[in-house]
Design a protein around this motif. Structure first.
Motif, PDB file in Angstrom:
ATOM      1  N   CYS A  12       0.820  -1.215   0.000  1.00 58.58           N
ATOM      2  CA  CYS A  12       0.000   0.000   0.000  1.00 58.58           C
ATOM      3  C   CYS A  12       0.853   1.264   0.000  1.00 58.58           C
ATOM      4  O   CYS A  12       0.315   2.371  -0.072  1.00 58.58           O
ATOM      5  N   CYS A  41       1.589   8.058   3.517  1.00 56.58           N
ATOM      6  CA  CYS A  41       0.658   9.056   2.985  1.00 56.58           C
ATOM      7  C   CYS A  41       1.434  10.365   3.027  1.00 56.58           C
ATOM      8  O   CYS A  41       1.608  10.957   4.089  1.00 56.58           O
ATOM      9  N   ARG A  53      -4.244  14.548  -0.975  1.00 53.68           N
ATOM     10  CA  ARG A  53      -5.406  13.664  -0.846  1.00 53.68           C
ATOM     11  C   ARG A  53      -4.921  12.242  -0.616  1.00 53.68           C
ATOM     12  O   ARG A  53      -3.795  11.901  -0.958  1.00 53.68           O
ATOM     13  N   TYR A  54      -5.808  11.418  -0.057  1.00 52.20           N
ATOM     14  CA  TYR A  54      -5.400  10.041   0.188  1.00 52.20           C
ATOM     15  C   TYR A  54      -6.612   9.136   0.132  1.00 52.20           C
ATOM     16  O   TYR A  54      -7.660   9.454   0.689  1.00 52.20           O
ATOM     17  N   ASP A  55      -6.458   7.995  -0.539  1.00 52.87           N
ATOM     18  CA  ASP A  55      -7.541   7.004  -0.626  1.00 52.87           C
ATOM     19  C   ASP A  55      -7.233   5.884   0.384  1.00 52.87           C
ATOM     20  O   ASP A  55      -6.302   5.105   0.179  1.00 52.87           O
ATOM     21  N   TRP A  56      -8.019   5.829   1.433  1.00 55.88           N
ATOM     22  CA  TRP A  56      -7.780   4.849   2.491  1.00 55.88           C
ATOM     23  C   TRP A  56      -8.251   3.441   2.132  1.00 55.88           C
ATOM     24  O   TRP A  56      -7.858   2.460   2.761  1.00 55.88           O
ATOM     25  N   ALA A  57      -9.141   3.325   1.134  1.00 58.30           N
ATOM     26  CA  ALA A  57      -9.838   2.051   0.906  1.00 58.30           C
ATOM     27  C   ALA A  57      -8.896   0.860   0.648  1.00 58.30           C
ATOM     28  O   ALA A  57      -9.080  -0.203   1.263  1.00 58.30           O
ATOM     29  N   CYS A  59      -5.816   0.248   1.555  1.00 58.19           N
ATOM     30  CA  CYS A  59      -5.103  -0.085   2.795  1.00 58.19           C
ATOM     31  C   CYS A  59      -6.014  -0.797   3.793  1.00 58.19           C
ATOM     32  O   CYS A  59      -5.639  -1.784   4.420  1.00 58.19           O
ATOM     33  N   ARG A  60      -7.213  -0.249   3.918  1.00 58.15           N
ATOM     34  CA  ARG A  60      -8.180  -0.799   4.870  1.00 58.15           C
ATOM     35  C   ARG A  60      -8.519  -2.244   4.478  1.00 58.15           C
ATOM     36  O   ARG A  60      -8.528  -3.145   5.309  1.00 58.15           O
ATOM     37  N   ILE A  95      -7.286  14.399   6.111  1.00 58.05           N
ATOM     38  CA  ILE A  95      -6.926  13.015   5.749  1.00 58.05           C
ATOM     39  C   ILE A  95      -7.074  12.113   6.979  1.00 58.05           C
ATOM     40  O   ILE A  95      -7.669  11.030   6.903  1.00 58.05           O
ATOM     41  N   GLU A  99     -10.238   8.709   8.573  1.00 59.64           N
ATOM     42  CA  GLU A  99      -9.936   7.325   8.976  1.00 59.64           C
ATOM     43  C   GLU A  99      -9.814   7.243  10.501  1.00 59.64           C
ATOM     44  O   GLU A  99      -8.715   7.112  11.054  1.00 59.64           O
TER      45      GLU A  99
END
Ligand SMILES: [Zn+2]
Ligand SMILES: [Zn+2]
Length: 270
Positions: A12, A41, A53-57, A59-60, A95, A99
């Motif tokens: 990730c 990040c 910006r950051y897309d957590w999906a 990683c989660r 950010i 989360e």
């Protein structure tokens, strides 16, 4: 016995290759009892391009899968290495707010703040010693800025970071010359007064003894919380140097290492 690696990178991260499930299996094989996955990040990329910006999906999802198949006896935790929060604290806070389940936030400086096009210290050209000192002036300014943003970090990461790459370029530079120690002391005092942690980053087991003067200085200004992580991006180095760092902590008068769950410090006897 407790052995925690609080700083590791999976696929990730842009510079990671392994799934979190693979990391978890390797951690257990390496004798680690607690593993924090702390992918990058960064508000600035390697070349200094602003990316707030950051897309957590992804990683989660990877973490959930790893947790479902975690080896017995290994506790898995979720963190992030948040780089360059001082570039835009509001963006950094947004950010993190997206989360709320995070256990741990590592605050990092990887990039120049003012000079060299804000590029990563890893990616810079250290022509001579003067260039190294200009880089360190810039770097300490960034550390001062980050240390003053307590909601953007739990531990202040790898403060020896630029020295790695100066040394690679043939320049051995110390943070204990000129006015650096005073500035360093100010940064560590800010961290301590805010109840934040300092990180011993073993850089995959290569950097342990170098932390001794910094650990002693942190203790002298009232620092209590020290986290220990390998910064491993591969499988073999997960946990590398952690045991040796605990030994160094004891030599420097610490009896505990700090680990974070739900962004709260917990002291583990070492
Ligand atoms: Zn880092
Ligand atoms: Zn890292």
């Amino acid at each position: 016995m407790f052995l925690g690696d609080t700083h590791t990178h999976s696929r990730c991260s842009p510079d990671g290759r392994f799934s979190m499930a693979e990391m978890a299996r390797a951690a257990a094989e390496n004798g680690v009892s607690d593993l924090w996955l702390t992918d990058h990040c960064d508000l600035l990329d390697l070349n200094g391009v602003f990316t707030p910006r950051y897309d957590w999906a992804p990683c989660r999802a990877d973490h959930e899968e790893a947790r479902r198949g975690a080896p017995p006896g290994l506790a898995l935790h979720r963190g992030v290495e948040l780089g360059e929060a001082y570039e835009d604290p509001a963006a950094a806070r947004a950010i993190l707010a997206a989360e709320p389940e995070l256990d741990f936030v590592i605050g990092s400086v990887h990039n120049f703040r003012v000079i060299m096009g804000k590029r990563d210290f890893y990616n810079a050209d250290y022509g001579d010693l003067d260039a190294c000192h200009r880089a360190l002036e810039d770097y300490l300014g960034s550390l001062e800025a980050l240390a003053g943003l307590p909601d953007c970090y739990d531990t202040l990461a790898h403060i020896l970071y630029p020295l790695r790459y100066m040394e690679r370029a043939g320049h051995r530079v110390s943070l204990f010359t000129g006015d650096y120690p005073q500035r360093l002391e100010g940064i560590l005092r800010t961290v301590a007064q805010q109840g934040k942690a300092l990180e011993v980053n073993t850089w995959r087991g290569r950097t342990v003894a170098e932390w001794e003067p910094i650990l002693r200085l942190f203790k002298a200004v009232g620092g209590e919380y020290v986290t220990v992580g390998s910064d491993s991006h591969d499988l073999e180095h997960i946990g590398a140097g952690v045991r040796e760092s605990y030994e160094l902590l004891r030599v420097c008068g610490y009896r505990y290492t700090a680990v974070y769950e739900g962004r709260e410090p917990k002291m583990e006897a070492i």
